[in-house]
Design a protein around this motif. Structure first.
Motif, PDB file in Angstrom:
ATOM      1  N   UNK A 208      90.401  45.140  -4.297  1.00 18.66           N
ATOM      2  CA  UNK A 208      89.046  44.951  -3.730  1.00 18.66           C
ATOM      3  C   UNK A 208      88.016  46.068  -4.537  1.00 18.66           C
ATOM      4  N   UNK A 209      86.720  45.749  -5.026  1.00 25.78           N
ATOM      5  CA  UNK A 209      85.844  46.384  -5.794  1.00 25.78           C
ATOM      6  C   UNK A 209      85.348  47.487  -5.013  1.00 25.78           C
ATOM      7  N   UNK A 273      87.614  51.100 -13.854  1.00 26.65           N
ATOM      8  CA  UNK A 273      88.591  51.865 -13.555  1.00 26.65           C
ATOM      9  C   UNK A 273      89.575  51.349 -12.758  1.00 26.65           C
ATOM     10  N   UNK A 274      90.968  51.162 -13.200  1.00 29.01           N
ATOM     11  CA  UNK A 274      92.002  50.522 -12.282  1.00 29.01           C
ATOM     12  C   UNK A 274      93.113  51.683 -12.400  1.00 29.01           C
ATOM     13  N   UNK A 275      93.575  51.999 -10.916  1.00 31.54           N
ATOM     14  CA  UNK A 275      94.591  53.121 -10.905  1.00 31.54           C
ATOM     15  C   UNK A 275      95.807  52.776 -11.705  1.00 31.54           C
ATOM     16  N   UNK A 276      96.463  53.634 -12.222  1.00 32.75           N
ATOM     17  CA  UNK A 276      97.729  53.607 -12.853  1.00 32.75           C
ATOM     18  C   UNK A 276      98.799  52.971 -11.954  1.00 32.75           C
ATOM     19  N   UNK A 277      99.884  52.591 -12.274  1.00 34.32           N
ATOM     20  CA  UNK A 277     100.860  52.105 -11.564  1.00 34.32           C
ATOM     21  C   UNK A 277     101.652  53.196 -10.965  1.00 34.32           C
ATOM     22  N   UNK A 278     101.747  54.457 -11.454  1.00 31.52           N
ATOM     23  CA  UNK A 278     102.480  55.491 -10.937  1.00 31.52           C
ATOM     24  C   UNK A 278     101.698  56.505  -9.965  1.00 31.52           C
ATOM     25  N   UNK A 280      99.190  57.102  -6.384  1.00 32.19           N
ATOM     26  CA  UNK A 280      99.161  56.548  -4.795  1.00 32.19           C
ATOM     27  C   UNK A 280      97.949  55.412  -4.866  1.00 32.19           C
ATOM     28  N   UNK A 281      96.919  55.698  -5.677  1.00 33.22           N
ATOM     29  CA  UNK A 281      95.817  54.681  -5.399  1.00 33.22           C
ATOM     30  C   UNK A 281      96.201  53.151  -5.847  1.00 33.22           C
ATOM     31  N   UNK A 282      97.398  53.130  -6.407  1.00 35.18           N
ATOM     32  CA  UNK A 282      97.586  51.815  -6.848  1.00 35.18           C
ATOM     33  C   UNK A 282      98.232  51.004  -5.837  1.00 35.18           C
ATOM     34  N   UNK A 283      98.592  51.538  -4.945  1.00 35.37           N
ATOM     35  CA  UNK A 283      99.244  50.977  -3.475  1.00 35.37           C
ATOM     36  C   UNK A 283      97.898  50.499  -2.646  1.00 35.37           C
ATOM     37  N   UNK A 284      96.985  51.069  -2.789  1.00 36.06           N
ATOM     38  CA  UNK A 284      95.580  50.874  -2.174  1.00 36.06           C
ATOM     39  C   UNK A 284      95.100  49.355  -2.783  1.00 36.06           C
ATOM     40  N   UNK A 285      95.371  49.186  -4.122  1.00 39.01           N
ATOM     41  CA  UNK A 285      94.616  47.906  -4.675  1.00 39.01           C
ATOM     42  C   UNK A 285      93.182  47.837  -4.789  1.00 39.01           C
ATOM     43  N   UNK A 286      92.523  49.163  -5.304  1.00 37.22           N
ATOM     44  CA  UNK A 286      91.167  49.121  -5.498  1.00 37.22           C
ATOM     45  C   UNK A 286      90.870  49.254  -6.990  1.00 37.22           C
ATOM     46  N   UNK A 287      89.558  48.643  -7.302  1.00 34.77           N
ATOM     47  CA  UNK A 287      89.010  48.680  -8.743  1.00 34.77           C
ATOM     48  C   UNK A 287      87.514  49.348  -8.529  1.00 34.77           C
ATOM     49  N   UNK A 288      87.470  50.324  -9.321  1.00 31.26           N
ATOM     50  CA  UNK A 288      86.208  51.244  -9.324  1.00 31.26           C
ATOM     51  C   UNK A 288      85.346  50.733 -10.761  1.00 31.26           C
TER      52      UNK A 288
END
Length: 310
Positions: A208-209, A273-278, A280-288
């Motif tokens: 989600x954006x 800005x896409x959270x890197x896979x390592x 905790x933000x990557x688990x949320x699935x957000x894109x800034x």
């Protein structure tokens, strides 16, 4: 003879006096007993009145106790529905036509909606604050030509990422020798906008954006910048400078930073800005997404009408 008569008369008087005194004594005793009975009856009446008064007090105390303890419960039972409950009932009957369908929708939204300020988005909210702090503290540049601006972005990009970064100019790109001065200043206003702060962001299968608005300072523009793509060239340089300075900040450890075209429009590049896979933000699935904007009075609206030469 006469003396005997006097004795008889005296005896009769004595007898009469004795009888009279007995009658008087009997009457006095009767009166005393009557008075005692009246007094006893009055005492019993007073005791009866006192017992009745005590019973009334106990009854009143019991009523007061019931009204003090159970009265609130009775009032709560008698209280009508609140405005929110009435609206929910009307919504269920008018919009959904079925309470079951509304329950299914509520369950779906509870699993997909993402609300700012919740426990789930704590890390995202902290990252957004960090992004804002970096944006408002970015270094400014003086006015320069298009060629100088292109070289500056390449140099800064190579220093921060190890490879050159190109300015995402729209098509057609600025011609060589174009009399256009480009400059960069930190955003005047940085706000989180769109569905996320309103509590309406929906998590999809991908992500989600979250949109961040960065307002370009008015002093970066000139009066004729509404013509010949001049605004879009300055916008592209603004976006490029944001990207290279984000790479040089601590955010480069949390996000993969790149360009993306908003609605596939080459005139509207944004920084993503896409959270890197390592993280905790990557688990949320957000894109800034950082989107540039201008104040409403930066360019005269009358010059932007369809009948004007742009």
């Amino acid at each position: 003879m006469a003396a005997g008569k006097r004795k008889l008369a005296g005896a009769g008087l004595a007898t009469h006096s004795t009888k009279h005194s007995r009658k008087v004594q009997t009457r006095v005793e009767a009166d005393d007993s009557s008075n005692e009975s009246m007094m006893s009856s009055e005492d019993s009446g007073a005791e009866s009145d006192s017992s009745m008064h005590d019973a009334d007090e106990l009854k009143l105390a019991g009523e007061n106790h019931e009204s003090g303890v159970g009265g609130s419960t009775e009032r709560n039972k008698a209280r009508g529905a609140t405005n929110a409950e009435i609206m929910a009932l009307n919504e269920a009957s008018l919009l959904f036509k079925s309470n079951l369908f509304k329950l299914q929708i509520d369950e779906l939204l509870s699993e997909t909606l993402v609300t700012a300020g919740s426990k789930v988005t704590r890390d995202l909210d902290a990252a957004l604050k960090q992004i804002r702090d970096v944006l408002v503290a970015m270094d400014s540049t003086k006015e320069m030509t298009v060629d100088a601006a292109t070289n500056l972005v390449r140099k800064l990009g190579k220093q921060a990422t190890g490879h050159a970064v190109a300015i995402p100019f729209p098509d057609p790109a600025p011609a060589a020798g174009l009399a256009l001065k480009l400059a960069f200043e930190a955003p005047d206003v940085v706000n989180v906008v769109g569905s996320y702060p309103l509590g309406m962001a929906v998590r999809t299968q991908r992500s989600f954006n979250v949109d961040v608005l960065a307002q370009m300072p008015a002093q970066m523009f000139q009066e004729r910048d509404y013509m010949n793509y001049r605004y879009f060239y300055k916008r592209a340089f603004f976006v490029a400078m944001i990207r290279v300075q984000l790479h040089a900040s601590a955010l480069n450890e949390l996000f993969d930073i790149e360009f993306e075209l908003l609605r596939s429009d080459t005139r509207l590049p944004v920084v993503v800005l896409r959270p890197k896979s390592d993280t905790r933000l990557s688990k949320l699935g957000c894109v800034v997404r950082i989107q540039p904007s201008i104040a409403p009075d930066t360019l005269p609206l009358r010059r932007l009408m369809p009948d004007r030469n742009h």
